[in-house]
Design an enzyme around this catalytic site. Structure first.
Site, PDB file in Angstrom:
ATOM      1  N   ARG A 120      -6.215  -2.541  10.375  1.00  0.00           N
ATOM      2  CA  ARG A 120      -6.823  -4.017  10.498  1.00  0.00           C
ATOM      3  C   ARG A 120      -6.086  -4.761  12.001  1.00  0.00           C
ATOM      4  O   ARG A 120      -6.869  -5.296  12.621  1.00  0.00           O
ATOM      5  CB  ARG A 120      -6.202  -4.877   9.357  1.00  0.00           C
ATOM      6  CG  ARG A 120      -7.270  -4.483   8.122  1.00  0.00           C
ATOM      7  CD  ARG A 120      -7.106  -5.438   7.063  1.00  0.00           C
ATOM      8  NE  ARG A 120      -5.601  -4.933   6.410  1.00  0.00           N
ATOM      9  CZ  ARG A 120      -4.996  -5.566   5.561  1.00  0.00           C
ATOM     10  NH1 ARG A 120      -5.430  -6.483   5.119  1.00  0.00           N
ATOM     11  NH2 ARG A 120      -3.836  -5.316   5.368  1.00  0.00           N
ATOM     12  N   ARG A 128       0.928  -5.226  -5.477  1.00  0.00           N
ATOM     13  CA  ARG A 128       1.119  -6.530  -4.678  1.00  0.00           C
ATOM     14  C   ARG A 128       1.399  -7.520  -5.807  1.00  0.00           C
ATOM     15  O   ARG A 128       0.838  -7.720  -6.790  1.00  0.00           O
ATOM     16  CB  ARG A 128      -0.161  -7.025  -3.979  1.00  0.00           C
ATOM     17  CG  ARG A 128      -0.580  -5.734  -3.048  1.00  0.00           C
ATOM     18  CD  ARG A 128      -1.678  -6.229  -1.895  1.00  0.00           C
ATOM     19  NE  ARG A 128      -2.139  -4.920  -1.184  1.00  0.00           N
ATOM     20  CZ  ARG A 128      -1.480  -4.468  -0.094  1.00  0.00           C
ATOM     21  NH1 ARG A 128      -0.396  -4.954   0.339  1.00  0.00           N
ATOM     22  NH2 ARG A 128      -2.083  -3.374   0.385  1.00  0.00           N
ATOM     23  N   GLY A 175       0.905  -1.317   0.086  1.00  0.00           N
ATOM     24  CA  GLY A 175      -0.077  -0.085  -0.100  1.00  0.00           C
ATOM     25  C   GLY A 175       0.850   1.218   0.003  1.00  0.00           C
ATOM     26  O   GLY A 175       2.199   0.988   0.708  1.00  0.00           O
ATOM     27  N   ASP A 187       4.943  -4.629   6.223  1.00  0.00           N
ATOM     28  CA  ASP A 187       5.381  -5.905   6.569  1.00  0.00           C
ATOM     29  C   ASP A 187       5.709  -6.869   5.577  1.00  0.00           C
ATOM     30  O   ASP A 187       6.658  -7.619   5.394  1.00  0.00           O
ATOM     31  CB  ASP A 187       4.350  -6.527   7.759  1.00  0.00           C
ATOM     32  CG  ASP A 187       4.714  -7.737   8.024  1.00  0.00           C
ATOM     33  OD1 ASP A 187       5.476  -7.952   8.998  1.00  0.00           O
ATOM     34  OD2 ASP A 187       3.993  -8.934   7.642  1.00  0.00           O
ATOM     35  N   THR A 200       4.587   2.770   5.855  1.00  0.00           N
ATOM     36  CA  THR A 200       2.975   2.360   5.695  1.00  0.00           C
ATOM     37  C   THR A 200       2.227   3.464   6.684  1.00  0.00           C
ATOM     38  O   THR A 200       2.816   3.816   7.894  1.00  0.00           O
ATOM     39  CB  THR A 200       2.943   0.944   6.312  1.00  0.00           C
ATOM     40  OG1 THR A 200       1.622   0.743   6.779  1.00  0.00           O
ATOM     41  CG2 THR A 200       3.770   0.804   7.561  1.00  0.00           C
ATOM     42  N   ASP A 260      -0.186   2.630   8.662  1.00  0.00           N
ATOM     43  CA  ASP A 260      -0.462   2.145   9.910  1.00  0.00           C
ATOM     44  C   ASP A 260       0.325   2.041  11.073  1.00  0.00           C
ATOM     45  O   ASP A 260      -0.198   1.880  12.168  1.00  0.00           O
ATOM     46  CB  ASP A 260      -0.804   0.408   9.525  1.00  0.00           C
ATOM     47  CG  ASP A 260      -1.908   0.320   8.720  1.00  0.00           C
ATOM     48  OD1 ASP A 260      -3.121   1.308   8.768  1.00  0.00           O
ATOM     49  OD2 ASP A 260      -1.888  -0.756   7.823  1.00  0.00           O
ATOM     50  N   ASP A 279       2.628   0.117  12.094  1.00  0.00           N
ATOM     51  CA  ASP A 279       2.481  -1.314  12.574  1.00  0.00           C
ATOM     52  C   ASP A 279       3.778  -1.853  12.585  1.00  0.00           C
ATOM     53  O   ASP A 279       3.841  -3.177  12.657  1.00  0.00           O
ATOM     54  CB  ASP A 279       1.374  -2.215  12.098  1.00  0.00           C
ATOM     55  CG  ASP A 279       1.559  -2.061  10.357  1.00  0.00           C
ATOM     56  OD1 ASP A 279       2.245  -1.677   9.905  1.00  0.00           O
ATOM     57  OD2 ASP A 279       0.822  -2.955   9.847  1.00  0.00           O
TER      58      ASP A 279
END
Length: 322
Positions: A174, A75, A14, A106, A128, A130, A132
């Site tokens: 998520r 992707r 992403g 990730d 990213t 996120d 994360d």
């Protein structure tokens, strides 16, 4: 003298604001140190299909302020196979490219780890929204995404207050609730629902009802997508209290827009750092910033370690949401 004479850079997974700033930093830092530098289009798909081009200083002119990624991203299921990984490594070797900088999340780090195991010198940059990725305080794009959410909540608060309604705001995340937590705290949300902390809709509804009884004219609930459907949560709240709860799903708008100065600076620092680490002979690392210091951590360790959740910040948000 370093054995690294040329490197490549790609963006994968992403997109996130600041990826272009990171690409710019990698390209210009590599050229500053006398290296040839190449760009891979469309992430690992482009690497496997040999979509690689030489870069110069002008190739990355006027991009530091742009969102998205000029290298495009995709992707790639082929990269999950050993055959695809070997093809990717062979395409780098046939061009005499000694190192690769991967900008992504990730899944992108997992691909970089596989290439490192095949002998390719790799560096990962955490791109990213996120936030994360472990072993870095912040990821490239996170600050901008939080700002977008806060701005949206500010606007929603105006109209919710006018109509004495509740607003359920669904944001990305998520498996990591950092966007919801930071944006919720910064915007004064009454409730923040995140994957890291179990919640009861009954408690959320009761708190909302109590706030309205005590004179509040609106209520904001920020929901990370990882806890479930924002639509179902809105319906569940409405069924429990006599308050009109309207859902807003921000979606991919959180990925777009001009990166903040913090994301541009972070991306620039990490891009230059990755190049210098490769020149120094390092490989198979994920680059990050911890307590203001640039760090390089074994990339396999990064992808197998879950990022620690900031419970202190969550409890602060609870205390201030009365």
């Amino acid at each position: 003298m370093s054995e690294v004479k040329s490197i490549a850079v790609l963006t994968s997974g992403g997109d996130s604001q600041g990826m272009n700033a990171a690409v710019r930093a990698v390209v210009r830092s590599a050229i500053y140190y006398g290296l040839d530098v190449y760009a891979v289009q469309r992430g690992y798909y482009g690497l496997i299909h040999d979509d690689i081009r030489k870069m110069d200083l002008r190739s990355v002119g006027d991009i530091i302020q742009r969102g998205g990624t000029i290298l495009q991203t995709a992707r790639c299921k082929e990269m999950m196979t050993l055959e695809g990984q070997k093809t990717a490594a062979d395409n780098l070797r046939k061009r005499d490219i000694d190192g690769l900088v991967v900008i992504g999340g990730d899944g992108s780090y997992q691909g970089a780890d596989k290439l490192a195991q095949l002998g390719i010198k790799t560096m990962g940059l955490p791109g990213t929204i996120d936030n994360d990725i472990s072993y870095t305080d912040y990821t490239i794009g996170f600050d901008t995404a939080v700002g977008i959410v806060v701005d949206a909540i500010n606007k929603l608060r105006d109209t919710m207050s006018s109509h004495e309604r509740a607003s359920i705001v669904e944001v990305m995340g998520r498996h990591c609730g950092d966007i919801a937590l930071h944006a919720g705290l910064a915007s004064g949300a009454e409730s923040i629902l995140i994957p890291e902390v179990p919640f009861n809709v009954e408690d959320v509804a009761d708190r909302m009802k109590e706030n309205f009884v005590n004179g509040k004219r609106h209520s904001i609930v920020v929901v990370a997508e990882g806890v479930g459907s924002g639509e179902e949560i809105a319906k569940s709240i409405t069924s429990r209290v006599n308050i009109d709860a309207r859902l807003t799903v921000l979606g991919h708008i959180q990925r777009g827009g001009t990166p903040t100065h913090k994301d541009r600076i972070l991306a620039s620092q990490l891009g230059d750092f990755a190049v210098r680490q490769l020149i120094a002979g390092d490989s198979g690392k994920g680059c990050g910033v911890i307590n203001g210091q640039l760090v390089a951590t074994d990339i396999h360790k990064v992808i197998t370690t879950k990022k620690e959740f900031n419970m202190d910040m969550y409890e602060l948000a609870l205390r201030l949401s009365q």
